[in-house]
Design an enzyme around this catalytic site. Structure first.
Site, PDB file in Angstrom:
ATOM      1  N   PHE A  23      27.276  10.226  25.781  1.00  0.00           N
ATOM      2  CA  PHE A  23      27.788  10.378  27.290  1.00  0.00           C
ATOM      3  C   PHE A  23      29.145  10.765  27.370  1.00  0.00           C
ATOM      4  O   PHE A  23      30.076  10.182  26.744  1.00  0.00           O
ATOM      5  CB  PHE A  23      27.158   9.032  28.027  1.00  0.00           C
ATOM      6  CG  PHE A  23      27.157   9.060  29.495  1.00  0.00           C
ATOM      7  CD1 PHE A  23      26.103   9.971  29.947  1.00  0.00           C
ATOM      8  CD2 PHE A  23      28.296   8.663  30.344  1.00  0.00           C
ATOM      9  CE1 PHE A  23      26.283   9.984  31.378  1.00  0.00           C
ATOM     10  CE2 PHE A  23      28.335   8.876  31.699  1.00  0.00           C
ATOM     11  CZ  PHE A  23      27.100   9.410  32.254  1.00  0.00           C
ATOM     12  N   GLU A  59      25.260   1.312  24.221  1.00  0.00           N
ATOM     13  CA  GLU A  59      24.444   1.393  23.055  1.00  0.00           C
ATOM     14  C   GLU A  59      25.507   1.168  21.858  1.00  0.00           C
ATOM     15  O   GLU A  59      24.664   0.938  20.654  1.00  0.00           O
ATOM     16  CB  GLU A  59      23.741   2.560  22.896  1.00  0.00           C
ATOM     17  CG  GLU A  59      22.402   2.902  23.804  1.00  0.00           C
ATOM     18  CD  GLU A  59      22.927   3.002  25.295  1.00  0.00           C
ATOM     19  OE1 GLU A  59      22.144   2.655  26.366  1.00  0.00           O
ATOM     20  OE2 GLU A  59      23.783   3.844  25.481  1.00  0.00           O
ATOM     21  N   VAL A  82      34.191   5.550  29.371  1.00  0.00           N
ATOM     22  CA  VAL A  82      33.559   5.079  30.530  1.00  0.00           C
ATOM     23  C   VAL A  82      34.432   5.486  31.508  1.00  0.00           C
ATOM     24  O   VAL A  82      35.740   4.919  31.731  1.00  0.00           O
ATOM     25  CB  VAL A  82      33.268   3.713  30.364  1.00  0.00           C
ATOM     26  CG1 VAL A  82      32.223   3.258  31.772  1.00  0.00           C
ATOM     27  CG2 VAL A  82      32.444   3.316  29.367  1.00  0.00           C
ATOM     28  N   ILE A  83      33.938   6.257  32.674  1.00  0.00           N
ATOM     29  CA  ILE A  83      34.914   6.777  33.627  1.00  0.00           C
ATOM     30  C   ILE A  83      34.434   6.201  35.138  1.00  0.00           C
ATOM     31  O   ILE A  83      33.172   6.395  35.286  1.00  0.00           O
ATOM     32  CB  ILE A  83      34.750   7.886  33.794  1.00  0.00           C
ATOM     33  CG1 ILE A  83      35.258   8.856  32.479  1.00  0.00           C
ATOM     34  CG2 ILE A  83      35.868   8.828  35.131  1.00  0.00           C
ATOM     35  CD1 ILE A  83      35.165  10.367  32.329  1.00  0.00           C
ATOM     36  N   HIS A  89      28.327  -0.319  38.001  1.00  0.00           N
ATOM     37  CA  HIS A  89      27.922   0.129  36.609  1.00  0.00           C
ATOM     38  C   HIS A  89      28.930   0.207  35.867  1.00  0.00           C
ATOM     39  O   HIS A  89      28.857  -0.325  34.378  1.00  0.00           O
ATOM     40  CB  HIS A  89      27.150   1.563  36.546  1.00  0.00           C
ATOM     41  CG  HIS A  89      26.318   2.018  35.387  1.00  0.00           C
ATOM     42  ND1 HIS A  89      27.046   2.931  34.672  1.00  0.00           N
ATOM     43  CD2 HIS A  89      25.397   1.615  34.815  1.00  0.00           C
ATOM     44  CE1 HIS A  89      26.242   3.246  33.841  1.00  0.00           C
ATOM     45  NE2 HIS A  89      25.240   2.141  33.673  1.00  0.00           N
ATOM     46  N   PHE A 114      37.710  -0.858  18.392  1.00  0.00           N
ATOM     47  CA  PHE A 114      37.235  -0.635  19.901  1.00  0.00           C
ATOM     48  C   PHE A 114      38.288   0.673  20.193  1.00  0.00           C
ATOM     49  O   PHE A 114      39.449   0.544  20.707  1.00  0.00           O
ATOM     50  CB  PHE A 114      37.578  -1.669  20.725  1.00  0.00           C
ATOM     51  CG  PHE A 114      37.000  -1.503  22.302  1.00  0.00           C
ATOM     52  CD1 PHE A 114      35.944  -1.585  22.566  1.00  0.00           C
ATOM     53  CD2 PHE A 114      38.154  -1.107  23.095  1.00  0.00           C
ATOM     54  CE1 PHE A 114      35.402  -1.483  23.796  1.00  0.00           C
ATOM     55  CE2 PHE A 114      37.483  -0.869  24.563  1.00  0.00           C
ATOM     56  CZ  PHE A 114      36.360  -0.958  24.711  1.00  0.00           C
ATOM     57  N   ARG A 128      43.965  10.907  27.501  1.00  0.00           N
ATOM     58  CA  ARG A 128      43.879   9.638  26.486  1.00  0.00           C
ATOM     59  C   ARG A 128      42.950  10.419  25.244  1.00  0.00           C
ATOM     60  O   ARG A 128      42.739   9.983  24.049  1.00  0.00           O
ATOM     61  CB  ARG A 128      43.040   8.576  26.740  1.00  0.00           C
ATOM     62  CG  ARG A 128      44.117   7.752  27.595  1.00  0.00           C
ATOM     63  CD  ARG A 128      43.406   6.640  28.359  1.00  0.00           C
ATOM     64  NE  ARG A 128      44.333   5.741  29.275  1.00  0.00           N
ATOM     65  CZ  ARG A 128      45.292   6.239  30.227  1.00  0.00           C
ATOM     66  NH1 ARG A 128      45.094   7.559  30.855  1.00  0.00           N
ATOM     67  NH2 ARG A 128      45.998   5.459  30.882  1.00  0.00           N
TER      68      ARG A 128
END
Length: 156
Positions: A23, A59, A82-83, A89, A114, A128
């Site tokens: 994703f 996941e 993750v945006i 969410h 991480f 980034r």
């Protein structure tokens, strides 16, 4: 004066695992490229870098834990993006991914890093993933090298 312990950035013996979310692939593929480049440039053979792909950042913890538990890897790097959107969410995914990835490292004793980019917008994510803020995949892989060299110096 006591001793000082720190890891080096030289490839230790062993393999490395890069666990990457599909994703937001336009970001995660850049993170993956940066991580691979960092490992290879610091002496890890290309054949000693395995890639595990998962659907999304949420996941990652399950796969990271399984990979770390396998005993086959000197270090494991979790890569995702993750945006923030218009719903909560984002908060759930970021929090659970961070907790799960951290727990995998603590519970297995394997360096689990991480390398998940969590940003407010797409521009920050791009910055980034090889843009003006560097490549956080590269940074995560460098951390994996250092920790893979440091942890064996500490006797249980």
């Amino acid at each position: 004066m006591g001793r000082t312990f720190e890891g080096s950035l030289v490839s230790p013996k062993g393999r490395f695992a890069l666990c990457v979310a599909r994703f937001n692939a336009f970001i995660t593929e850049e993170l993956l490229s940066g991580a691979k480049d960092a490992l290879v440039r610091h002496g890890v053979a290309e054949d000693d870098v395995d890639v595990f792909r998962v659907p999304g950042t949420f996941e990652l913890p399950a796969v990271v834990r399984r990979v770390a538990d396998s005993g086959q890897y000197a270090g494991v790097v979790a890569l995702g993006a993750v945006i923030r959107g218009d719903t909560t969410h984002y908060d759930y995914v970021c929090n659970e991914a961070a907790k799960g990835i951290a727990a995998a490292g603590l519970q297995t004793g394997v360096p689990v890093i991480f390398g998940v980019v969590t940003t407010e917008n797409t521009e920050q994510a791009i910055a980034r993933a090889g843009g003006k803020s560097g490549n956080k995949g590269w940074d995560a892989a460098m951390t994996a090298l250092e920790m893979a060299n440091l942890l064996p110096q500490i006797k249980a």
